[in-house]
Design an enzyme around this catalytic site. Structure first.
Site, PDB file in Angstrom:
ATOM      1  N   ASP A 227      -1.846  -9.642   1.561  1.00 17.27           N
ATOM      2  CA  ASP A 227      -2.704  -8.540   1.081  1.00 17.27           C
ATOM      3  C   ASP A 227      -3.593  -8.969  -0.092  1.00 17.27           C
ATOM      4  O   ASP A 227      -4.808  -8.749  -0.072  1.00 17.27           O
ATOM      5  CB  ASP A 227      -1.841  -7.354   0.617  1.00 17.27           C
TER       6      ASP A 227
ATOM      7  N   LYS B 270       8.834  -3.929   2.937  1.00 19.61           N
ATOM      8  CA  LYS B 270       8.251  -5.144   2.335  1.00 19.61           C
ATOM      9  C   LYS B 270       9.185  -5.872   1.370  1.00 19.61           C
ATOM     10  O   LYS B 270       9.077  -7.085   1.211  1.00 19.61           O
ATOM     11  CB  LYS B 270       6.943  -4.783   1.618  1.00 19.61           C
TER      12      LYS B 270
ATOM     13  N   GLY C 225       2.880  -1.365  -4.131  1.00 18.11           N
ATOM     14  CA  GLY C 225       2.874  -2.646  -3.432  1.00 18.11           C
ATOM     15  C   GLY C 225       1.496  -3.289  -3.384  1.00 18.11           C
ATOM     16  O   GLY C 225       1.350  -4.500  -3.608  1.00 18.11           O
ATOM     17  N   ALA C 226       0.465  -2.482  -3.121  1.00 16.52           N
ATOM     18  CA  ALA C 226      -0.894  -3.043  -3.029  1.00 16.52           C
ATOM     19  C   ALA C 226      -1.327  -3.578  -4.397  1.00 16.52           C
ATOM     20  O   ALA C 226      -1.904  -4.667  -4.503  1.00 16.52           O
ATOM     21  CB  ALA C 226      -1.868  -1.993  -2.519  1.00 16.52           C
TER      22      ALA C 226
ATOM     23  N   ASN D  78       4.499  -9.049   3.369  1.00 12.05           N
ATOM     24  CA  ASN D  78       3.864  -8.211   4.405  1.00 12.05           C
ATOM     25  C   ASN D  78       3.683  -8.984   5.715  1.00 12.05           C
ATOM     26  O   ASN D  78       3.176  -8.436   6.693  1.00 12.05           O
ATOM     27  CB  ASN D  78       2.515  -7.656   3.937  1.00 12.05           C
TER      28      ASN D  78
HETATM   29  P1  NDP Z   1       2.686   2.669  -2.930  1.00 10.12           P
HETATM   30  O1  NDP Z   1       3.299   3.939  -2.453  1.00 10.12           O
HETATM   31  O2  NDP Z   1       3.551   1.476  -3.155  1.00 10.12           O
HETATM   32  O3  NDP Z   1       1.922   2.967  -4.328  1.00 10.12           O
HETATM   33  C1  NDP Z   1       1.062   4.070  -4.470  1.00 10.12           C
HETATM   34  C2  NDP Z   1       0.394   4.048  -5.840  1.00 10.12           C
HETATM   35  O4  NDP Z   1      -0.534   5.137  -5.889  1.00 10.12           O
HETATM   36  C3  NDP Z   1       1.343   4.247  -7.020  1.00 10.12           C
HETATM   37  O5  NDP Z   1       0.891   3.501  -8.116  1.00 10.12           O
HETATM   38  C4  NDP Z   1       1.209   5.744  -7.299  1.00 10.12           C
HETATM   39  O6  NDP Z   1       1.472   6.087  -8.637  1.00 10.12           O
HETATM   40  C5  NDP Z   1      -0.257   5.929  -7.045  1.00 10.12           C
HETATM   41  N1  NDP Z   1      -0.612   7.324  -6.768  1.00 10.12           N
HETATM   42  C6  NDP Z   1      -0.436   8.001  -5.601  1.00 10.12           C
HETATM   43  N2  NDP Z   1      -0.895   9.260  -5.720  1.00 10.12           N
HETATM   44  C7  NDP Z   1      -1.368   9.379  -7.005  1.00 10.12           C
HETATM   45  C8  NDP Z   1      -1.976  10.423  -7.742  1.00 10.12           C
HETATM   46  N3  NDP Z   1      -2.197  11.629  -7.188  1.00 10.12           N
HETATM   47  N4  NDP Z   1      -2.360  10.190  -9.028  1.00 10.12           N
HETATM   48  C9  NDP Z   1      -2.144   8.975  -9.605  1.00 10.12           C
HETATM   49  N5  NDP Z   1      -1.562   7.923  -8.943  1.00 10.12           N
HETATM   50  C10 NDP Z   1      -1.187   8.137  -7.674  1.00 10.12           C
HETATM   51  O7  NDP Z   1       1.535   2.359  -1.907  1.00 10.12           O
HETATM   52  P2  NDP Z   1       0.831   0.938  -1.604  1.00 10.12           P
HETATM   53  O8  NDP Z   1       0.596   0.273  -2.904  1.00 10.12           O
HETATM   54  O9  NDP Z   1       1.577   0.221  -0.564  1.00 10.12           O
HETATM   55  O10 NDP Z   1      -0.560   1.412  -0.954  1.00 10.12           O
HETATM   56  C11 NDP Z   1      -1.603   1.939  -1.766  1.00 10.12           C
HETATM   57  C12 NDP Z   1      -2.862   2.018  -0.946  1.00 10.12           C
HETATM   58  O11 NDP Z   1      -3.274   0.704  -0.571  1.00 10.12           O
HETATM   59  C13 NDP Z   1      -2.702   2.793   0.378  1.00 10.12           C
HETATM   60  O12 NDP Z   1      -3.820   3.645   0.514  1.00 10.12           O
HETATM   61  C14 NDP Z   1      -2.759   1.701   1.450  1.00 10.12           C
HETATM   62  O13 NDP Z   1      -3.333   2.158   2.655  1.00 10.12           O
HETATM   63  C15 NDP Z   1      -3.686   0.698   0.769  1.00 10.12           C
HETATM   64  N6  NDP Z   1      -3.558  -0.660   1.304  1.00 10.12           N
HETATM   65  C16 NDP Z   1      -4.674  -1.242   1.809  1.00 10.12           C
HETATM   66  C17 NDP Z   1      -4.624  -2.501   2.329  1.00 10.12           C
HETATM   67  C18 NDP Z   1      -5.877  -3.113   2.881  1.00 10.12           C
HETATM   68  O14 NDP Z   1      -5.757  -4.142   3.557  1.00 10.12           O
HETATM   69  N7  NDP Z   1      -7.056  -2.581   2.607  1.00 10.12           N
HETATM   70  C19 NDP Z   1      -3.371  -3.278   2.354  1.00 10.12           C
HETATM   71  C20 NDP Z   1      -2.254  -2.594   1.751  1.00 10.12           C
HETATM   72  C21 NDP Z   1      -2.350  -1.320   1.271  1.00 10.12           C
HETATM   73  P3  NDP Z   1       2.983   6.384  -9.168  1.00 10.12           P
HETATM   74  O15 NDP Z   1       3.633   5.046  -9.363  1.00 10.12           O
HETATM   75  O16 NDP Z   1       2.738   7.118 -10.441  1.00 10.12           O
HETATM   76  O17 NDP Z   1       3.651   7.226  -8.105  1.00 10.12           O
END
Ligand code: NDP
Length: 282
Positions: free
Chosen positions: A107, A71, A133-134, A92
């Protein structure tokens, strides 16, 4: 299939993601609109992205989607970005306009569209859990829709602070950062609480560490995770008496925005939602 539209191809460049229903949803929507179009999901490693985008141009694809890890890396390969994609620093969706390839981010717009079915974010206090990213897309678009105040809560302080700064600088909406330790208790005046982490994705028992005792019943609680549609986070919100918004609406709406931009045709979002539900139940 009878069609008065030339066959066109759009694609998704990314890594294979278990349970990604986008291709199924798009092809059902093309069929419903009488468009003899194809949506291809193509696995592209990071080192192959530049060649893949050149190939997309050479083969005259109408556009495409990008998933993790492309992205941000795609930006220098495009001719221009929409203002929102520019602000987010993430794309995206690619759209071919003449001989130009334009980068968009659908998104956050998709999220705001579903949120508006329950509440207008204008003037509201928003808590954003996550800073990936989300969260970036949802945060910027919700701020552009007029939210009054943000709190970004994230486990990794560096990422969280960067997102809080980005929202504040790009949109002028006051934004605080809170480092996530243990169960986070949202402020009692929270209007919208959004899980933008990946906790709960493909994991019905995945618990987002939030203490719902402080969450007011007037708060709208949303999850970007769409598989399962009813996450543990949303179950806890409903048990508290809050309105809950699942990630399916965002998925369908972001796809519908891309569909319109590629085809110029209004998609049947009911067909798209049914397709996603059918895919996830299979
Ligand atoms: P990223 O990998 O960019 O970010 C993940 C985020 O989740 C980070 O902030 C990370 O924190 C946090 N995280 C993950 N595990 C934990 C945990 N155990 N405890 C605390 N924080 C945690 O992913 P995306 O932002 O791209 O995607 C996130 C979600 O959004 C996914 O499930 C994806 O499927 C969903 N999504 C849904 C869409 C829709 O259309 N409905 C569109 C796009 C995405 P840290 O920074 O501390 O690692």
């Amino acid at each position: 299939m009878p069609s008065d539209q030339l066959q066109q191809i759009v694609c998704c460049f990314g890594q294979p993601v278990a349970g990604n229903p986008t291709q199924y949803m798009m092809e059902k929507a093309f069929a419903r609109a009488g468009l003899d179009w194809r949506y291809l999901t193509l696995e592209v490693p990071p080192e192959g992205l530049a060649d893949a985008v050149r190939g997309l141009r050479a083969m005259g694809f109408q556009g495409g989607n990008l998933t993790i890890p492309h992205k941000v890396a795609v930006i220098p390969l495009l001719d221009r970005l929409t203002p929102a994609a520019e602000m987010m620093g993430a794309v995206n969706c690619m759209i071919r306009e003449g001989d130009q390839l334009v980068g968009e981010n659908t998104d956050g717009k998709g999220f705001v569209q579903s949120l508006r079915e329950l509440l207008d974010p204008a003037g509201k206090k928003v808590v954003l859990l996550g800073a990936g990213g989300a969260a970036r897309a949802v945060g910027i678009e919700t701020a552009l829709a007029g939210a009054a105040q943000f709190t970004v809560v994230n486990r990794d302080p560096g990422r969280g602070e960067t997102l809080a700064k980005l929202i504040q600088e790009k949109t002028n909406v006051p934004t605080a950062f809170v480092a996530w330790q243990g169960d986070y208790a949202p402020p009692p005046d929270t209007d919208v609480l959004i899980n933008c982490t990946s906790i709960g994705l493909n994991d019905p028992s995945g618990r987002v560490p939030v203490d719902f005792n402080t969450v007011p019943q007037t708060c709208v609680v949303a999850d970007v995770v769409f598989n399962p549609a009813e996450t543990l986070f949303l179950k806890a919100a409903k048990a508290r008496g809050c309105k809950a918004l699942d990630g399916l609406g965002m998925l369908v709406n972001q796809g519908a925005i891309a569909f319109r931009r590629w085809t110029g045709v209004e998609p049947d979002t009911g067909v798209m939602r049914d397709a996603v539900e059918e895919f996830l139940e299979a």
